[in-house]
Each structure stands twice: as structure tokens, then as C-alpha cells.
Design an enzyme around this catalytic site. Structure first.
Site, PDB file in Angstrom:
ATOM      1  N   HIS A  60       5.997  13.178   3.788  1.00 31.86           N
ATOM      2  CA  HIS A  60       5.256  11.933   4.064  1.00 31.86           C
ATOM      3  C   HIS A  60       4.461  11.501   2.827  1.00 31.86           C
ATOM      4  O   HIS A  60       3.307  11.886   2.639  1.00 31.86           O
ATOM      5  CB  HIS A  60       4.320  12.141   5.254  1.00 31.86           C
ATOM      6  CG  HIS A  60       3.748  10.875   5.796  1.00 31.86           C
ATOM      7  ND1 HIS A  60       3.594  10.634   7.135  1.00 31.86           N
ATOM      8  CD2 HIS A  60       3.297   9.754   5.182  1.00 31.86           C
ATOM      9  CE1 HIS A  60       3.065   9.435   7.325  1.00 31.86           C
ATOM     10  NE2 HIS A  60       2.867   8.880   6.134  1.00 31.86           N
ATOM     11  N   HIS A  62       3.674   8.121   0.091  1.00 29.37           N
ATOM     12  CA  HIS A  62       3.796   6.695  -0.252  1.00 29.37           C
ATOM     13  C   HIS A  62       3.936   6.586  -1.770  1.00 29.37           C
ATOM     14  O   HIS A  62       2.952   6.786  -2.493  1.00 29.37           O
ATOM     15  CB  HIS A  62       2.572   5.920   0.245  1.00 29.37           C
ATOM     16  CG  HIS A  62       2.452   5.922   1.743  1.00 29.37           C
ATOM     17  ND1 HIS A  62       3.053   4.969   2.540  1.00 29.37           N
ATOM     18  CD2 HIS A  62       1.834   6.785   2.596  1.00 29.37           C
ATOM     19  CE1 HIS A  62       2.790   5.233   3.827  1.00 29.37           C
ATOM     20  NE2 HIS A  62       2.059   6.334   3.880  1.00 29.37           N
ATOM     21  N   LEU A  63       5.152   6.303  -2.228  1.00 26.21           N
ATOM     22  CA  LEU A  63       5.378   6.179  -3.681  1.00 26.21           C
ATOM     23  C   LEU A  63       5.161   4.747  -4.159  1.00 26.21           C
ATOM     24  O   LEU A  63       5.144   4.496  -5.362  1.00 26.21           O
ATOM     25  CB  LEU A  63       6.779   6.670  -4.063  1.00 26.21           C
ATOM     26  CG  LEU A  63       7.031   8.177  -3.936  1.00 26.21           C
ATOM     27  CD1 LEU A  63       8.461   8.528  -4.352  1.00 26.21           C
ATOM     28  CD2 LEU A  63       6.039   8.990  -4.764  1.00 26.21           C
ATOM     29  N   ASN A  94       6.937   1.473   3.509  1.00 26.97           N
ATOM     30  CA  ASN A  94       6.041   0.300   3.521  1.00 26.97           C
ATOM     31  C   ASN A  94       5.754  -0.207   2.104  1.00 26.97           C
ATOM     32  O   ASN A  94       4.623  -0.272   1.655  1.00 26.97           O
ATOM     33  CB  ASN A  94       4.739   0.573   4.298  1.00 26.97           C
ATOM     34  CG  ASN A  94       3.915   1.719   3.726  1.00 26.97           C
ATOM     35  OD1 ASN A  94       4.411   2.564   2.993  1.00 26.97           O
ATOM     36  ND2 ASN A  94       2.635   1.753   4.063  1.00 26.97           N
ATOM     37  N   HIS A 179       4.229   6.452  13.709  1.00 27.02           N
ATOM     38  CA  HIS A 179       2.807   6.255  13.377  1.00 27.02           C
ATOM     39  C   HIS A 179       2.155   5.828  14.691  1.00 27.02           C
ATOM     40  O   HIS A 179       2.332   4.698  15.138  1.00 27.02           O
ATOM     41  CB  HIS A 179       2.694   5.172  12.298  1.00 27.02           C
ATOM     42  CG  HIS A 179       1.299   4.700  12.019  1.00 27.02           C
ATOM     43  ND1 HIS A 179       0.692   4.831  10.789  1.00 27.02           N
ATOM     44  CD2 HIS A 179       0.385   4.075  12.803  1.00 27.02           C
ATOM     45  CE1 HIS A 179      -0.522   4.326  10.834  1.00 27.02           C
ATOM     46  NE2 HIS A 179      -0.741   3.847  12.041  1.00 27.02           N
ATOM     47  N   ASN A 278      -6.346   6.577   7.685  1.00 27.00           N
ATOM     48  CA  ASN A 278      -5.834   6.265   9.012  1.00 27.00           C
ATOM     49  C   ASN A 278      -4.681   7.198   9.371  1.00 27.00           C
ATOM     50  O   ASN A 278      -3.690   7.213   8.651  1.00 27.00           O
ATOM     51  CB  ASN A 278      -5.331   4.809   9.030  1.00 27.00           C
ATOM     52  CG  ASN A 278      -4.961   4.354  10.415  1.00 27.00           C
ATOM     53  OD1 ASN A 278      -5.407   4.919  11.398  1.00 27.00           O
ATOM     54  ND2 ASN A 278      -4.111   3.346  10.494  1.00 27.00           N
ATOM     55  N   ASP A 305       0.666  12.661   3.580  1.00 31.82           N
ATOM     56  CA  ASP A 305       0.393  11.226   3.747  1.00 31.82           C
ATOM     57  C   ASP A 305      -0.238  10.690   2.460  1.00 31.82           C
ATOM     58  O   ASP A 305      -1.169   9.870   2.496  1.00 31.82           O
ATOM     59  CB  ASP A 305      -0.515  10.950   4.960  1.00 31.82           C
ATOM     60  CG  ASP A 305      -0.539   9.460   5.335  1.00 31.82           C
ATOM     61  OD1 ASP A 305       0.226   8.675   4.729  1.00 31.82           O
ATOM     62  OD2 ASP A 305      -1.332   9.089   6.215  1.00 31.82           O
ATOM     63  N   HIS A 309      -4.232   4.451  -3.905  1.00 38.04           N
ATOM     64  CA  HIS A 309      -4.714   3.066  -3.935  1.00 38.04           C
ATOM     65  C   HIS A 309      -5.322   2.753  -5.292  1.00 38.04           C
ATOM     66  O   HIS A 309      -5.785   3.653  -5.999  1.00 38.04           O
ATOM     67  CB  HIS A 309      -5.751   2.831  -2.831  1.00 38.04           C
ATOM     68  CG  HIS A 309      -5.133   2.691  -1.475  1.00 38.04           C
ATOM     69  ND1 HIS A 309      -4.356   1.614  -1.116  1.00 38.04           N
ATOM     70  CD2 HIS A 309      -5.142   3.521  -0.399  1.00 38.04           C
ATOM     71  CE1 HIS A 309      -3.936   1.778   0.124  1.00 38.04           C
ATOM     72  NE2 HIS A 309      -4.387   2.933   0.577  1.00 38.04           N
TER      73      HIS A 309
HETATM   74  O1  DOR Z   1      -4.417   6.010   5.480  1.00 36.63           O
HETATM   75  C1  DOR Z   1      -3.271   5.567   5.502  1.00 36.63           C
HETATM   76  N1  DOR Z   1      -2.721   4.952   4.437  1.00 36.63           N
HETATM   77  N2  DOR Z   1      -2.566   5.671   6.645  1.00 36.63           N
HETATM   78  C2  DOR Z   1      -1.368   5.057   6.798  1.00 36.63           C
HETATM   79  O2  DOR Z   1      -0.777   5.199   7.836  1.00 36.63           O
HETATM   80  C3  DOR Z   1      -0.808   4.235   5.702  1.00 36.63           C
HETATM   81  C4  DOR Z   1      -1.337   4.625   4.407  1.00 36.63           C
HETATM   82  C5  DOR Z   1      -1.047   3.630   3.303  1.00 36.63           C
HETATM   83  O3  DOR Z   1       0.093   3.152   3.199  1.00 36.63           O
HETATM   84  O4  DOR Z   1      -1.951   3.377   2.497  1.00 36.63           O
END
Ligand code: DOR
Length: 428
Positions: A60, A62-63, A94, A179, A278, A305, A309
Site C-alpha cells: 500500500h 502512493h507513488l 489515485n 478503503h 486517514n 499507506d 505530501h
Molecule cells: O491519509 C491518507 N492519505 N489516507 C488515504 O486513504 C489516502 C492517502 C493519500 O493519498 O494521501
């Protein structure tokens, strides 16, 4: 090309191995796992005092590429993975565009071959544009290399769509990663709903927002006899639902994150936006329930996860900040420090949660030191002590609530298909 890893404690739960042994690699594959290999050809790696494991998998991540390269890209994210001890990551869809067609999935795979330093397995969307209205062409996504489907980042609110997705995914043996969030309960929520949200004056997200959807998805998995996997499960109630469902034979699996296993909502009182995630950090009662569930087989794997950012999305008021924690470079060290070093998990249990656990959820041929398998290997140094410094992260995402923490136990070397890609946190 030959490589012999000598004298380490080899921990390979899939093969029931936990002993001081040598591992020989030839042409990118595992050639032998034996006591005292005498072959002196090739490169020798002295692993005395280290733990030698199958390569760790993070299912899990996010790249952010394509579309959000200012937060992360495949090059920086896979470098972070290698430094953090992972040999395989699954990337979430996403992005922009989202991974809802074979074309985007193929793009990700090509970029990973060109600029990635670890294995990247894409995950496709459940619904087109992640809009929650129409399911994707999953056959095409599978043909393009997707190993699962999810709309992660947002829930599938429409139960009928989820039912159809489960039925369709079953034709390809694809796990559907859910999710779980009822938006009508969680909307505008900043943190876990409870004593601390009241104290800090932040709008709470009740545990029910997650649990209602976990219950729904278990019921739908039971109805369709399909495989549902619960992403970032964070509450006692979720664990109770999943445990009971497993007992009656429902095909449900789940992951938990290092941050939910280690931090509680109390920490939000510093108003450090790096604690905003989240699902939110929960209270101690839930943390304890997750730890219990790690031990009794309710939890299948640990996943980060990893949600990098840009500073702009975090340098702001708490209620305006983005949700997410940059996790790839601290996950393994956090679990070694907080759970193994403290005697809560043993080595074999920890390694299982990072290797054969996620491999089985995804049905991929990874997570073991089987002879002939890809030589993906993670070597841990249980005695290394370092302080988390996000400025040194390879990830573009510096957003971690663990900054400044001194941890005992760090990944030491990461080997992908027989090539050493990281050592001591640096890329090779
Ligand atoms: O904290 C989170 N960030 N939860 C998620 O489900 C998505 C993720 C994100 O893409 O930043």
C-alpha cells in the site's frame, strides 16, 4: 554473477527457517540456502549479527506518478522503498490520471522499469475515474499487470457497485482492496472522535465510519464468495468483525499500518499536521486491539499507506492540511524498535507480516527464499540505532510524525533480483 550472504540469521517463515545459514545468489535467483556454503566465488557479504529475510513487500504505497510528481514520483518513491528495506511495492491508483485503464497501468510499469529501483506492481481502480459509478475493465487492468483493484483514498460508497466489483474481480482472482469510510460520518473530520478530539477542539471521525463499511464489505464478500481486503484497518471493532468473518470462512484479509500500531490520538495535541492521516490515529484501546490482532492471525500484513505530501499541504492550519504520512523509510525500523525489540513480536512473526503475508493476500510469487525464486532479500541490523531525520529521506514527502525519534533496529541492506540497491539507508 554470484553473491554469497554469509553467517546471518536467516528468517524465512514460509519455509519455516530460523537459523544461522548462508544464502547463495546466482544470476538474480536464489541458488542455495544452507549452513556454511563453502563456495568462495563471487562477492561475499558478511551478515554476522544480521537478520536475512525474503525481500519485504509493501502492498500500500502512493507513488503519485503520473500527475502529482511534486509530491513523489516512481524514482524517488522506489528509492525511499529501497532505503526502507522494501524490495517490492504496490502503487495505489489515485494518481492523475487515475490507473483505470491498461494504458495508465502500462505507463506506470514502464516508468518503474526505467526509473524504479525496486519491483513496482500497479493496482488498478475499482471504478472509472474513481468516481464510484461504473466499474473498470478489470480484464484489461489484469492484462496490463495490475495485481489488485481499489479506489483507495476514497471509499466505494455504492454497495451495488461494490458487489459488482467483487463479482467481476473474482473471475480474475483479483483481491478488491477496500478503503472503508462512511463519508456521511467522517466528513470534515480531523482526528479520531473521542476524549482528545473534544479536548483539542477538532472535529472527530467516529470508529463507526470505518466499521460500518468493514461490516458491509464482509457481508458482500460472503454473498459473492470473493476476496475483499480491508486497507489500513484501525479499530477494535474492525478487528472483531474481520476475526469473526475469518472464523466462518469469509475470504477477508486486512492490513494495518505502523502508525496505527505505534501512535495514539493524544499526539494530535501538538497540532503537528504530520499526525493528520486517514483513517486517523486512534486511542490506546484501538492500538492495543490492533496489536492483539497481529498475534492471533486476524491481520495478514503490515503496509505503510506511504502518503507523501508537498510541504505546502502540511504547513497550514490543522483542518486545512492533507491527510497522510510518508512511511516507507521508517516502517521497518518502527516495527523493529516498538514491537520486536520490546518483545511483542518475534522475528519470524514480524518477517511474515512483511513478506509471505502480503504475498498471499495478492497471490504473487514473492515473499520466500525458495530455491529458484527472485533473489529479493532484505537484511536487517537489529542493533543499529539512528534518529529519524526527514531531511535525509529519499522520498519527496518529509511528512512524518516520527521525526526526531531514535529507533533501535534498522534495515541494513536491500537486494533486488540479486543486485544490492541500498545499504545503511543509502542507495548503492
Ligand atoms: O491519509 C491518507 N492519505 N489516507 C488515504 O486513504 C489516502 C492517502 C493519500 O493519498 O494521501
Amino acid at each position: 554473477m554470484k553473491l554469497v550472504i554469509k553467517g546471518g540469521r536467516v528468517v524465512d517463515p514460509a519455509n519455516d527457517i530460523d537459523a544461522v545459514m548462508d544464502v547463495m545468489i546466482e544470476d538474480g535467483l536464489i541458488k542455495a540456502v544452507e549452513v556454511n556454503i563453502l563456495d568462495r566465488e563471487g562477492t561475499i557479504i558478511d551478515a554476522a549479527g544480521k537478520i536475512v529475510c525474503p525481500g519485504f513487500i509493501d502492498m500500500h504505497v502512493h507513488l503519485r506518478e503520473p500527475g502529482f510528481e511534486y509530491k513523489e514520483d516512481i524514482a524517488s518513491g522506489t528509492r525511499a522503498a529501497a532505503a526502507g528495506g522494501f524490495t517490492t511495492v504496490c502503487c495505489m491508483p489515485n494518481t492523475d490520471p487515475v490507473i483505470d485503464t491498461a494504458a495508465v497501468a502500462s505507463f506506470v510499469r514502464e516508468r518503474a522499469v526505467r526509473s524504479g529501483v525496486v519491483n513496482v506492481l500497479p493496482i488498478g481502480c475499482i471504478s472509472k475515474r474513481q468516481a464510484g459509478q461504473e466499474i473498470t475493465e478489470m480484464a484489461d487492468l489484469v492484462a496490463a499487470g495490475c495485481v489488485a483493484v481499489t479506489d483507495d483514498g476514497r471509499p466505494v460508497s455504492d454497495a451495488a457497485l461494490m458487489r459488482n466489483a467483487l463479482e467481476y474481480a473474482k473471475m480474475f482472482d483479483l483481491p478488491v482492496l477496500s478503503h472503508c469510510e462512511d463519508l456521511s460520518l467522517s466528513r470534515d473530520g480531523q482526528m479520531h472522535e473521542g476524549y482528545h478530539s473534544l479536548l483539542y477542539g477538532l472535529k472527530g471521525i467516529p470508529t463507526a465510519a470505518e466499521e460500518i463499511m468493514v461490516a458491509r464489505d464482509i457481508i458482500l464478500a460472503e454473498l459473492t464468495k470473493s476476496h475483499v481486503h480491508i486497507c489500513h484497518a484501525s479499530t477494535r471493532g474492525s478487528m472483531n468483525l474481520i476475526r469473526a468473518a475469518k472464523l466462518r470462512g469469509v475470504n477477508v484479509t486486512c492490513e494495518v499500518t505502523p502508525h496505527h500500531l505505534i501512535l495514539t490520538d493524544e499526539i494530535v495535541g501538538d497540532y503537528d499536521t504530520d499526525t493528520k492521516v486517514n483513517p486517523p490515529l486512534r486511542s490506546a484501546e484501538h492500538l492495543e486491539a490492533l496489536r492483539e490482532a497481529l498475534l492471533d492471525g486476524t491481520v495478514n500484513c503490515i503496509a505503510t499507506d506511504h502518503a507523501p505530501h508537498h510541504p505546502e499541504s502540511k504547513d497550514c492550519e490543522y483542518d486545512l492540511a492533507a491527510y497522510g504520512i510518508s512511511g516507507l523509510e521508517t516502517a521497518v525500523a518502527l516495527i523493529m524498535d516498538s514491537l520486536v525489540d520490546k518483545g511483542i513480536l518475534d522475528w519470524s512473526e514480524m518477517v511474515e507480516l512483511f513478506t509471505i503475508g502480503p504475498a498471499e493476500v495478492l497471490g504473487i510469487d514473492k515473499g520466500t527464499l525458495d530455491i529458484g525464486a527472485d533473489a529479493d532479500i532484505t537484511i536487517l541490523d537489529p542493533l543499529a540505532i539512528k534518529t529519524v531525520d526527514p531531511a535525509l529521506f529519499h522520498s519527496k514527502g518529509k511528512n512524518t510524525p516520527f521525526k526526531g525519534r531514535t529507533l533501535k533496529g534498522w534495515p541494513w541492506m536491500t537486494i533486488v533480483k540479486g543486485n544490492v540497491v541500498a545499504q545503511g539507508g543509502s542507495l548503492v
